[in-house]
Design a protein around this motif. Structure first.
Motif, PDB file in Angstrom:
ATOM      1  N   ASP A 376       3.945  -9.977 -12.230  1.00 28.30           N
ATOM      2  CA  ASP A 376       4.828 -10.710 -13.383  1.00 28.30           C
ATOM      3  C   ASP A 376       5.750  -9.394 -13.716  1.00 28.30           C
ATOM      4  O   ASP A 376       5.549  -8.277 -13.726  1.00 28.30           O
ATOM      5  N   ALA A 420       9.577   3.770 -11.027  1.00 33.95           N
ATOM      6  CA  ALA A 420       8.158   4.264 -11.061  1.00 33.95           C
ATOM      7  C   ALA A 420       7.343   3.625 -12.310  1.00 33.95           C
ATOM      8  O   ALA A 420       8.141   3.505 -13.505  1.00 33.95           O
ATOM      9  N   ILE A 421       6.006   3.113 -12.139  1.00 30.70           N
ATOM     10  CA  ILE A 421       5.485   2.810 -13.081  1.00 30.70           C
ATOM     11  C   ILE A 421       4.054   3.426 -13.028  1.00 30.70           C
ATOM     12  O   ILE A 421       4.002   4.121 -12.105  1.00 30.70           O
ATOM     13  N   PRO A 422       3.503   3.707 -14.245  1.00 32.77           N
ATOM     14  CA  PRO A 422       1.965   4.622 -14.327  1.00 32.77           C
ATOM     15  C   PRO A 422       1.142   3.874 -13.087  1.00 32.77           C
ATOM     16  O   PRO A 422       0.967   2.636 -13.190  1.00 32.77           O
ATOM     17  N   LEU A 423       0.374   4.608 -12.361  1.00 29.37           N
ATOM     18  CA  LEU A 423      -0.365   4.191 -10.983  1.00 29.37           C
ATOM     19  C   LEU A 423      -1.422   3.430 -11.713  1.00 29.37           C
ATOM     20  O   LEU A 423      -1.884   2.333 -10.992  1.00 29.37           O
ATOM     21  N   TYR A 424      -1.992   4.073 -12.871  1.00 28.66           N
ATOM     22  CA  TYR A 424      -3.319   3.468 -13.197  1.00 28.66           C
ATOM     23  C   TYR A 424      -3.012   1.590 -13.743  1.00 28.66           C
ATOM     24  O   TYR A 424      -4.021   1.254 -13.884  1.00 28.66           O
ATOM     25  N   GLN A 425      -1.637   1.394 -13.777  1.00 30.24           N
ATOM     26  CA  GLN A 425      -1.530   0.001 -14.234  1.00 30.24           C
ATOM     27  C   GLN A 425      -1.437  -0.760 -12.761  1.00 30.24           C
ATOM     28  O   GLN A 425      -1.418  -2.099 -13.098  1.00 30.24           O
ATOM     29  N   GLY A 426      -1.541  -0.215 -11.629  1.00 28.82           N
ATOM     30  CA  GLY A 426      -2.263  -1.070 -10.472  1.00 28.82           C
ATOM     31  C   GLY A 426      -0.886  -1.394  -9.531  1.00 28.82           C
ATOM     32  O   GLY A 426      -0.829  -1.825  -8.236  1.00 28.82           O
ATOM     33  N   TRP A 427       0.379  -0.851  -9.923  1.00 26.61           N
ATOM     34  CA  TRP A 427       1.615  -0.824  -8.967  1.00 26.61           C
ATOM     35  C   TRP A 427       2.268   0.475  -8.999  1.00 26.61           C
ATOM     36  O   TRP A 427       1.882   1.298  -9.717  1.00 26.61           O
ATOM     37  N   ILE A 428       2.898   0.504  -7.842  1.00 23.06           N
ATOM     38  CA  ILE A 428       3.719   2.046  -7.780  1.00 23.06           C
ATOM     39  C   ILE A 428       5.026   1.638  -8.479  1.00 23.06           C
ATOM     40  O   ILE A 428       5.706   2.809  -9.149  1.00 23.06           O
ATOM     41  N   GLN A 430       8.664  -1.071  -9.613  1.00 18.40           N
ATOM     42  CA  GLN A 430       9.007  -2.217 -10.175  1.00 18.40           C
ATOM     43  C   GLN A 430      10.580  -2.379 -10.555  1.00 18.40           C
ATOM     44  O   GLN A 430      10.681  -1.137 -11.188  1.00 18.40           O
ATOM     45  N   GLN A 432      13.054  -2.386 -12.979  1.00 15.01           N
ATOM     46  CA  GLN A 432      13.338  -2.442 -14.303  1.00 15.01           C
ATOM     47  C   GLN A 432      14.780  -2.031 -14.868  1.00 15.01           C
ATOM     48  O   GLN A 432      15.578  -1.624 -14.038  1.00 15.01           O
ATOM     49  N   VAL A 481      10.884   9.787 -12.550  1.00 14.60           N
ATOM     50  CA  VAL A 481       9.964  10.504 -11.889  1.00 14.60           C
ATOM     51  C   VAL A 481       9.495   9.537 -10.839  1.00 14.60           C
ATOM     52  O   VAL A 481       9.556   8.170 -10.966  1.00 14.60           O
TER      53      VAL A 481
END
Lengths: 733, 475
Positions: A376, A420-428, A430, A432, A481
């Motif tokens: 999403d 980049a998005i935080p990896l712990y959110q499940g995606w690399i 998106q 933005q 980053v």
């Protein structure tokens, strides 16, 4: 790699020479037009053959075109345009072959003693065991065939002289056929093939009503229109493994076969547009446009978007105070403001999460795996651009000199970039809306007809542009980053986008042969700053900005001389202030991996004894460290693209084209061919003959990853542009 | 004629004026949330991805093997020193890849948990089962992450930094919306909470035997709960949870008399069943897609002995006539890697192409967990000794059974249980964590406690502006 490993040299193969050649290209153009009061027809055809400088690679193209109009009555015109083209491109492997040839160890032969291609690393203790660019070029296939057909019919109806109604139906049919086949290598790899066919059917319906009227000093030109576009794409692809012979081409004969894709998809777009231009007394001009676009790619809520634009102009040369100035033929001042939008994440169902069945038809414990293809993205907004433009058009000295000057500003709000998005959110990453940016620039174009005698003409043209950009707002607050390509680029509010952001490579210490690094604060260090990630809170503090890959200004200079039937053309282009990371040189100075690739001769100048002043550090030095968790067990900071060692000025002046052509005397030609051939032109054109640059790589214009501000500025053994000499003939019947 | 053309033209003009309907096009190849989660079949397929991503995180060529090559039972090449010395960089490929892969699986599980209540239109029982399965996957992923990245999580430091507890699916990132790392205790609590919530809705078994051993069942959830409590040091709950699994033996789970039916010879990489010892595992050997066969990324490494091979001291530690040596230790490759022909490797993953099934929880682990936990809570006791004997005598049929009098102290009993655990579960990715939680030496004996985990990927620290903190051993 061990220090004492021996690379014996019974061979000295120039792999680049083995995969390249001098290619000869051809071009032929033919055209014809004819007509009466009622009907006109135009026909043209052309053929281009452009072999690549990589062996067994090339490009061919055939095109044909026909335009036809018929005046059914004084009020009604009908017409049709049609074009067909076929192209065949089998140079898709060329960039890979080039790269592999540059890097392949020269002490290996192309073929072994039995005459078979040698893929292995021979007696070398290290190296790629399964590579032969000459064999790849000669034996493997990677080709794309495309057919395009474009047809258009229109009806134009003029009920009164000031009003034109036009309806147009266009159809575009495209087919492409891609085929890849790799022969079986001694290692067992290869031996596979992929074939995919895409057909695209598109139709467009355009309806416009144009109103044109002048009365007294007023002149009005208005248009309203509407268009509907529908596209249908049909793709099917299949692959195969384990062919029993390299000569078998058909996927159906493969030992194992699979379907890659079989898909039909549609999109549609509907647009409404209007334009109103008003002119008073030929002096004052005003214009308004408004258009609304609706796309099937968006959900109903976000489907339609409308953008206006306004423009105004003032023809000063029509004013009384300038009318009598002889040397000004025309002078016009103009300005505009416009709005537009962009949603680059515009796939089907734009912002909704999407799922596709595992393309390989994989199941887990008997249940097919449905993969989340796109998460999403409800927060994504339209990227909006507001543009201002002011310009001046002047035509001077009896229209011998034309000058156009423009200044523009484009403000982009909520710029969409993959981020980049935080990896712990499940995606690399998106798309933005990562920030706001402004581009400002100026363009100057001068065109002068310096000499226009009957037998001798000299035209000269010159253009120069400059563009600066600045980030106004950034959601990340600091540097961007994460993403691989962006990792070395710097984004900061108030500064240009996409600056190189690098560790400071200072010099090679003449007394020890170790690299000396700047620490970004004026001091120096023998320790590679990038290796201090575990010691300091933020290792990026050691980095500095080094400008962008984009030039400060750029432009072109053209000269055309005509003497009787001869034309001589020059066109040169230039760019000043651009930067490039010479990753090609970095690859050719990388000896710390088990690839054991070819090295640049610059390595011969490596540091040898204390006091030796050189740019190349000693082979075993303090900036190639071990052990760190890299694949070879060694981290080589000396050839990392994150340091300034390989950053170079990429300004250039390039003689883009020189051409000389001869126009056959029309009268004689008609006589000779009994009126069949009207004109005939023979030409020789040379492209990229000469480049003046301080850039040490092969081509200061290459870009390995893409052309945007963020992606550009990397030369990674990217195929340079070729020098091209074309011989052609244009015939018009 | 002119009139006719005008009419055609005018028709075309109005034909397309209103065509909002023509913009309502549906794609053929992708599905959106609603179409997926409305149906039972669609949800199950989405859940299937959560399992698959979890499998990929475990079988990424690093995670599973890390539990063994960092311990003294294996010798290894120098390349792996960086991991055994606690010197892996925060940008290391496997450090980043493993973290990312587990969180990808967690995101898929979160997605199933959130979207079912929103869209589902099928029986509540099935809905609850799928949600519970997703919670099982999420709990398993968090426990693995805790073992790998939780700062001294297994060394008993429950207030150390664990992981960010991301319990909702990704729905667009708002800059700065960062969850800092929760403590180890909080992550343990979430794992236990997820499993307890899942338990009432998980089936004891599926109709399909493969699913019973490769999808979440109540047995698997109890077994995972037992492991979580054991790793947390909560022995009372560990013993109780393990007992719940053992209740299902022999109905669902049985110790196999023949070791080679648990780890079958599989030279050609054919489909193998999951033995009744599997409480949970990945059915890799049965996973064949159109173009490739799934690889567990474990088999080839062991078979060719290129990266690590068995330390002969470990073989000598076994008691005489142990079938786990004679049947489950062999030499593997005898063709390609001549330098290593004399070395030994495990037979548990004997297919050179990684086509063997991968056990994550086997019945003997649960038995030994109960034995160990009870020894902690009750000292020397019959149940522990009996469970120990069952596991031991399966592989050493002629061994004289232990009795409680064989153990001089509680610690001696625990040591014996741990030794059996080491023999039984070797090369199954678990030994490292037994070592850490019991403060036994790793392959590098004097390594600091806070170096016994991997560093957090650098990009997480950068993007969170330091809100996500690096592990103390890597600051």
């Amino acid at each position: 790699m061990g220090l004492n490993d021996v690379f014996s040299s019974p061979y000295n193969t120039s792999w680049v020479d083995s995969v390249t050649r001098t290619a000869i290209s051809h071009q032929l153009d033919l055209s014809m037009s004819a007509g009466t009061d009622k009907a006109r027809i135009y026909l043209s055809g052309s053929y281009t053959d452009q072999p690549s400088y990589i062996i067994n690679n090339g490009y061919q193209r055939y095109t044909g075109r026909m335009n036809f109009t018929y005046n059914a009555s004084r009020k009604i015109t009908v017409g049709a345009d049609m074009s067909l083209s076929y192209s065949f491109n089998n140079s898709l492997n060329a960039p890979t072959i080039w790269r592999q040839a540059v890097l392949k160890a020269p002490n290996l032969p192309v073929r072994d003693a039995n005459g078979n291609y040698l893929y292995a690393k021979g007696t070398n203790p290290y190296g790629n065991d399964d590579l032969n660019p000459v064999a790849d070029a000669n034996l493997n296939t990677n080709q794309l065939e495309m057919n395009d057909g474009l047809g258009n019919i229109f009806v134009e109806f003029k009920p009164v002289s000031s009003l034109t109604l036009r309806s147009e139906v266009g159809v575009q049919l495209s087919n492409s056929d891609a085929y890849t086949r790799r022969v079986k290598r001694p290692s067992g790899l290869g031996n596979d093939g992929i074939q995919s066919n895409t057909s695209n059917k598109k139709y467009v319906i355009n309806n416009t009503a144009t109103f044109n009227r002048s009365f007294n000093r007023h002149s009005i030109n208005a248009m309203i229109g509407q268009s509907y576009e529908h596209s249908n794409e049909n793709t099917s692809g299949m692959g195969g493994y384990d062919f029993f012979s390299d000569d078998i081409r058909s996927i159906s004969a493969a030992g194992r076969k699979y379907v890659i894709s079989a898909l039909r998809q549609n999109w549609a777009m509907v647009s409404y547009f209007s334009r109103l231009n008003y002119e008073y007394d030929r002096k004052y001009l005003f214009g308004v446009t408004y258009r609304i676009d609706g796309s099937s790619r968006f959900s109903q809520n976000n489907r339609y978007v409308g953008f206006p634009s306004l423009s105004a102009g003032w023809r000063l040369s029509e004013e009384d105070f300038l009318k009598d100035v002889k040397w000004i033929s025309q002078l016009k001042l103009r300005g505009s403001v416009g709005f537009s939008g962009n949603n680059s994440a515009a796939s089907y169902y734009g912002s909704q999460g999407q799922y596709i069945l595992n393309s390989d038809n994989l199941s887990y414990a008997g249940v097919q795996i449905l993969q989340m293809a796109q998460p999403d993205n409800p927060n994504l907004k339209w990227e909006r651009t507001r543009s201002y433009d002011v310009g001046l058009d002047a035509s001077l000295f009896d229209r011998k000199v034309d000058i156009t000057l423009d200044y523009y500003e484009r403000r982009i709000k909520d710029m969409i970039l993959s981020s980049a998005i935080p990896l712990y959110q499940g995606w690399i990453s998106q798309p933005q809306n990562i920030g706001d940016m402004v581009n400002r620039g100026a363009e100057l174009m001068v065109n002068a007809r310096l000499i226009s005698h009957k037998n001798f003409k000299w035209n000269t043209s010159f253009n120069i542009s400059t563009n600066t950009n600045k980030i106004l707002k950034l959601n990340f607050g600091g540097e961007e980053v994460g993403l691989a390509n962006d990792a070395f680029k710097y984004m900061k509010v108030g500064e240009p986008a996409g600056q190189f952001y690098l560790y400071d490579w200072a010099m090679v210490d003449p007394s020890t042969g170790n690299p000396i690094w700047g620490d970004g604060k004026g001091g120096i260090s023998m320790v590679p700053p990038a290796s201090l990630f575990a010691v300091v809170p933020d290792v990026n503090d050691f980095r500095k900005t080094y400008g962008t890959a984009l030039p400060d200004f750029f432009g072109g200079i053209g000269q055309t001389f005509t003497y009787k039937n001869w034309d001589l053309d020059f066109f040169a282009s230039f760019a000043v202030g651009s930067h490039m990371i010479n990753g090609s040189l970095a690859s050719l100075l990388t000896y710390s991996t088990a690839d054991a690739n070819n090295l640049s001769t610059k390595i011969l100048d490596r540091w040898l004894v204390p006091g030796h002043e050189t740019d190349i550090p000693r082979l075993v030095n303090a900036s190639i460290t071990k052990p760190q968790g890299s694949a070879s067990g060694v981290t080589d900071y000396t050839t990392s693209r994150t340091n300034s060692r390989f950053l170079e000025d990429a300004s250039y002046l390039r003689l883009r084209t020189v051409s000389i052509s001869y126009n056959m005397d029309a009268q004689k030609l008609k006589k000779m061919t009994s009126g069949v051939i009207n004109t005939m032109r023979v030409f020789v054109r040379a492209t990229n003959l000469l480049t003046i640059t301080s850039y040490s790589g092969l081509d200061p214009e290459v870009s390995a990853f893409g052309s945007s501000a963020i992606q550009s500025g990397y030369d990674e053994l990217t195929m340079p542009q070729n020098k091209l000499i074309q011989v052609g003939i244009n015939i018009s019947l | 004629m002119s009139k006719r053309i005008f009419i055609v033209s005018a028709c075309l003009f109005f034909l397309t004026v209103s065509c909002n309907k023509q913009l309502d096009l549906a794609p053929e190849n992708t599905l959106v949330d609603k179409t997926v989660f409305t149906t039972e079949a669609g949800t199950e397929q989405a859940l299937s991805e959560a399992y698959y991503d979890f499998m990929k995180a475990v079988t990424n060529g690093f995670t599973y093997n890390y539990g063994d090559f960092t311990t003294p039972i294996l010798n290894k090449t120098l390349y792996y020193n960086t991991y055994t010395n606690g010197e892996a960089t925060p940008t290391d490929y496997y450090v980043v890849n493993t973290w990312t892969a587990f969180f990808k699986a967690i995101n898929n599980a979160n997605n199933v948990i959130l979207k079912i209540p929103e869209y589902a239109d099928y029986s509540t029982e099935k809905q609850n089962q799928f949600i519970s399965e997703a919670k099982f996957v999420r709990a398993f992923c968090y426990l693995d992450l805790l073992c790998l990245y939780g700062d001294e999580a297994l060394s008993g430091n429950l207030s150390g930094l664990g992981l960010p507890l991301q319990l909702t699916p990704f729905q667009g990132y708002n800059t700065g919306e960062i969850i800092p790392r929760n403590t180890n205790a909080e992550v343990f609590d979430q794992i236990i909470k997820d499993l307890n919530e899942a338990l009432p809705n998980l089936p004891d078994q599926f109709l399909d035997a493969v699913k019973t051993r490769s999808r979440a069942t109540s047995g698997a959830a109890w077994a995972l709960l037992a492991r979580a409590y054991l790793y947390k040091g909560d022995f009372g709950n560990a013993a109780a949870a393990a007992a719940k699994v053992l209740e299902k033996s022999p109905a669902i789970y049985q110790l196999s008399a023949n070791l080679l039916s648990v780890f079958p010879p599989n030279p050609t990489g054919s489909a193998q069943s999951l033995s009744s010892e599997y409480v949970f595992g990945f059915p890799v050997s049965q996973m064949i897609s159109n173009s490739t066969s799934t690889n567990n990324n474990i088999g080839s490494t062991y078979y060719f002995k290129r990266s690590y091979w068995i330390n002969k001291d470990f073989i000598n530690e076994f008691e005489p006539n142990d079938l786990r040596v004679s049947q489950l230790i062999w030499k593997g490759d005898s063709v390609y890697n001549p330098n290593m022909f004399g070395e030994f490797t495990t037979y548990k993953f004997n297919n050179p192409n990684g086509r063997d099934n991968v056990p994550l929880i086997r019945l003997p682990e649960v038995m030994l967990t109960r034995a160990e936990a009870l020894a902690h809570t009750e000292g020397i006791n019959d149940v522990s000794v009996q469970l120990l004997n069952q596991v031991r005598s399966r592989s050493i049929p002629n061994a004289t059974a232990y009795t409680t009098s064989d153990f001089s102290s509680k610690d001696a009993l625990i040591a014996s249980i741990l030794r059996q655990r080491k023999f039984e579960l070797a090369f199954e990715g678990l030994y490292r964590y037994d070592i850490i939680r019991n403060h036994i030496a790793l392959i590098v004996p004097d390594i600091a406690e806070n170096k016994k985990v991997l560093p957090i990927p650098q990009s997480e620290i950068d993007i969170s502006k330091g809100l996500i903190q690096q592990n103390s051993g890597y600051r």
